[in-house]
Design a protein around this motif. Structure first.
Motif, PDB file in Angstrom:
ATOM      1  N   LEU B 356       0.844  -1.198   0.000  1.00  0.00           N
ATOM      2  CA  LEU B 356       0.000   0.000   0.000  1.00  0.00           C
ATOM      3  C   LEU B 356       0.884   1.254   0.000  1.00  0.00           C
ATOM      4  O   LEU B 356       0.593   2.225  -0.696  1.00  0.00           O
ATOM      5  N   GLN B 357       1.982   1.222   0.779  1.00  0.00           N
ATOM      6  CA  GLN B 357       2.905   2.368   0.795  1.00  0.00           C
ATOM      7  C   GLN B 357       3.523   2.576  -0.591  1.00  0.00           C
ATOM      8  O   GLN B 357       3.693   3.696  -1.041  1.00  0.00           O
ATOM      9  N   GLU B 358       3.827   1.471  -1.247  1.00  0.00           N
ATOM     10  CA  GLU B 358       4.364   1.566  -2.613  1.00  0.00           C
ATOM     11  C   GLU B 358       3.362   2.237  -3.549  1.00  0.00           C
ATOM     12  O   GLU B 358       3.714   3.067  -4.387  1.00  0.00           O
ATOM     13  N   LEU B 359       2.100   1.848  -3.385  1.00  0.00           N
ATOM     14  CA  LEU B 359       1.059   2.449  -4.231  1.00  0.00           C
ATOM     15  C   LEU B 359       0.968   3.952  -3.972  1.00  0.00           C
ATOM     16  O   LEU B 359       0.832   4.754  -4.905  1.00  0.00           O
ATOM     17  N   LEU B 360       1.075   4.349  -2.703  1.00  0.00           N
ATOM     18  CA  LEU B 360       0.978   5.771  -2.375  1.00  0.00           C
ATOM     19  C   LEU B 360       2.189   6.539  -2.915  1.00  0.00           C
ATOM     20  O   LEU B 360       2.069   7.697  -3.332  1.00  0.00           O
ATOM     21  N   ALA B 361       3.357   5.873  -2.929  1.00  0.00           N
ATOM     22  CA  ALA B 361       4.547   6.507  -3.506  1.00  0.00           C
ATOM     23  C   ALA B 361       4.354   6.676  -5.020  1.00  0.00           C
ATOM     24  O   ALA B 361       4.726   7.710  -5.607  1.00  0.00           O
TER      25      ALA B 361
END
Ligand SMILES: Cc1cc2nc3c(=O)[nH]c(=O)nc-3n(C[C@H](O)[C@H](O)[C@H](O)COP(=O)(O)O)c2cc1C
Ligand code: SF4
Ligand code: FES
Lengths: 171, 405
Positions: B356-361
């Protein structure tokens, strides 16, 4: 004497280009009119338009393929486009979609065998306060319910009744 | 059966007499018309909020090639999900819109206007052609407008063909020129290098109507409404879970709570301000103001009741962007597809916190690296929903029916 359909198409393209002009900015209006008269922009018409404007046919193809409302294969005489965007989705698009498929016996992206109806998804139609909304060609239907789907289709069928003698556009 | 009339509240535009704005403009020099607009602090009503007076000044000063002329383009592509106020204006106040275009032509020295109408609104065209014909017949369009020698201006309607991105002004110009509707690099801007390479003013439907109202009533009057940074009144398209959806007018600076009160949407769980490319505001922030300095919008307000699945909302918007991306640049083309895939994983309860953090990045990359506003703003809804509705995002369990939650 019946002209052959291919020749008729080419003559038509010439007439349209003659009227709208042999310039690049006239390309979309030309394609829109070809499609309005023939149900789509077939390969032969793309070639003819390209020749008339002095551009490569791939340029014309690139334009036709870009726009959702232009296509190079025949669709139904009535194109039903159901909005799938959020306003309509909240108002119940899914059930309307299901009933459209049931009434027409086709799935989204398909055309009925008799060439009368095709079913497509559309992005927001600008009728979000009155969803679910659909377009039948240029005509807008709002607050469509599963129960009203039949009525929409009958509305279109009445047009066929009124033009019983007129064949569907060339396929 | 053509039931396309939205419910609407009374509008200031209803009380603006057709002709008064143009008459007032004719008494002014070109520079003074633009000065009046600048003094009104009108900002574009299409969403981005660029100061209209500044835009016209640039176009007025721009050099036009020998034998060529400047253009005025009305952006009636209205494709932002949740937006329909331009449709109502075109139906009920087409004269005010066309008058605004005529005032623009006077101010910048244009000879030709184009109204780019989305294909979905083709049914409005006969009405618009009628209004155009009437204006020509009464000397308000054509050669020698209002019997002023040399004041020549006419408007042609050009149809879109079902592409949201063509609402972006440079894509719109590409489309007018007979090309795929792919946004251009900016600069150069349309005010310098627009339609056919000539200086072109592109404004939203509502902006032109507001120009007419401002010339008719004065900059002072307009500026007395709204906030310091966001002057005047604005139309809103309200849809979703409320009792009275439709078109409304509010002064800019109105809070979401005030708006919800009026439309019968109190008790909402969230409001999407600015359509698919806008941002999702949770109930705890309903005291925020709709204005360029806080929540900027072209006027789309979508109300969500408690019980609505916000991840489903994010999916719907992302499907829209995947479909409508022109595909020209990678952050947008690949990014939206990746986000949609990620939303699928979240729905199935298969997404780790790290992913999810990757998606937000990825969202941040898209916001800075995309070529046009579509890709720059397409992650906004997802980001705000993840931030404000965390309990609806992770650890979902697919239901037997294939649904979620
Ligand atoms: C993807 C995208 C779609 C847009 N669609 C529209 C639209 O439908 N109508 C509109 O007026 N502006 C739209 N805009 C904004 C235009 O690019 C432009 O800013 C606007 O027409 C300028 O007019 P204004 O200053 O009067 O608002 C869109 C922008 C983007 C990035
Ligand atoms: S951001 Fe998206 S819509 Fe804009 S140019 Fe890039 S691919 Fe096209
Ligand atoms: S969301 Fe369906 S018409 Fe706008």
């Amino acid at each position: 004497m019946l002209a052959n359909p291919q020749q008729q198409l080419l003559d038509d393209v010439q007439a349209i280009v003659g009227r709208l002009g042999r310039t690049r900015p006239a390309l979309l209006p030309i394609l829109e009119e070809v499609q309005a008269r023939h149900g789509c922009v077939p390969d032969a018409a793309m070639q003819a338009v390209a020749d008339a404007l002095g551009i490569h046919p791939s340029e014309v193809h690139g334009v036709v393929s870009f726009y959702a409302f232009l296509h190079h294969e025949a669709r139904g005489r009535f194109q039903l486009r159901l909005c799938r965007t959020i306003g309509c989705d909240l108002a119940g698009t899914a059930r309307v979609a299901r009933q459209l498929e049931n009434e027409l016996g086709i799935a989204f992206g398909e055309t009925t065998r008799d060439g009368r109806f095709s079913l497509e998804w559309a992005s927001c139609l600008g009728q979000c306060d009155q969803g679910p909304a659909l377009l039948a060609n240029e005509r807008v239907y709002t607050r469509v319910t599963p129960e009203r789907v039949h009525e929409v289709i009958e509305d279109c069928r009445r047009v066929f009744g009124a033009h019983a003698a007129q064949p569907a556009p060339a396929h | 059966m053509q039931p396309t009339e939205s419910k609407r509240a009374p509008l200031t535009f209803d009380s603006i007499e057709s002709g008064a704005g143009l008459a007032a403009a004719m008494k002014k020099s070109r520079a003074d018309i633009i000065a009046e607009l600048s003094a009104s602090r009108l900002r574009g009503r299409g969403g981005a909020g660029f100061p209209t007076g500044t835009k016209w000044n640039l176009a007025a000063a721009a050099h036009v090639r020998e034998g060529q002329f400047k253009y005025v383009v009305c952006n009636a592509d209205e494709g932002e999900p949740g937006t329909f106020k331009d449709r109502v204006l075109l139906l009920e106040h087409a004269d005010l819109v066309l008058e605004g275009m005529t005032i623009a032509s006077r101010a910048i020295g244009a000879k030709k206007g184009i109204l780019y109408l989305r294909a979905e609104y083709a049914y409005l065209r006969p009405h618009l052609e009628e209004v155009l014909a009437r204006r020509r017949a009464t000397g308000r369009l054509g050669q020698g407008i209002l019997r002023v020698t040399g004041f020549d201006f006419d408007v042609e309607i050009r149809m879109g063909a079902g592409a949201y991105v063509c609402g972006e002004e440079t894509a719109l110009i590409e489309s007018l020129e007979g090309n795929r509707g792919e946004p251009r690099n900016r600069p150069p801007f349309p005010v310098d290098t627009g339609f056919l390479g000539q200086p072109t003013v592109v404004n939203n439907v509502e902006t032109f109507a507001a120009v007419t109202a401002i010339l008719a009533r004065g900059a002072e009057w307009f500026r007395s409404m709204g906030t310091a940074a966001s002057a005047g009144f604005k139309l809103f398209s309200v849809s979703g879970d409320c009792e009275r959806p439709g078109v409304y007018e509010f002064p800019l600076g109105t809070t979401i709570a005030e708006l919800l009160e009026r439309v019968g949407g109190t008790g909402a769980k969230a409001v999407q301000v600015g359509g698919a490319s806008g941002t999702c505001v949770p109930a705890s922030q309903f005291d925020r103001r709709i204005a360029f300095e806080d929540l900027a919008t072209g006027g789309a307000i979508i109300v969500f009741a408690p019980g609505r699945d916000m991840l489903h909302v994010a999916r719907n918007f992302m499907e829209f962007f995947v479909h409508e991306s022109c595909g020209q640049c990678t952050p947008c083309r690949a990014g939206n597809a990746k986000l949609l895939e990620g939303i699928g994983m979240l729905e199935r309860g298969e997404c780790s916190t790290a992913y999810l953090q990757e998606l937000l990045a990825l969202c941040e990359t898209m916001q800075v690296a995309s070529k046009c506003g579509l890709g720059q703003s397409s992650p906004n809804a997802f980001v705000s929903i993840v931030r404000h509705f965390p309990d609806e995002i992770l650890g979902r369990t697919p239901t037997a029916a294939g649904g979620v939650r």
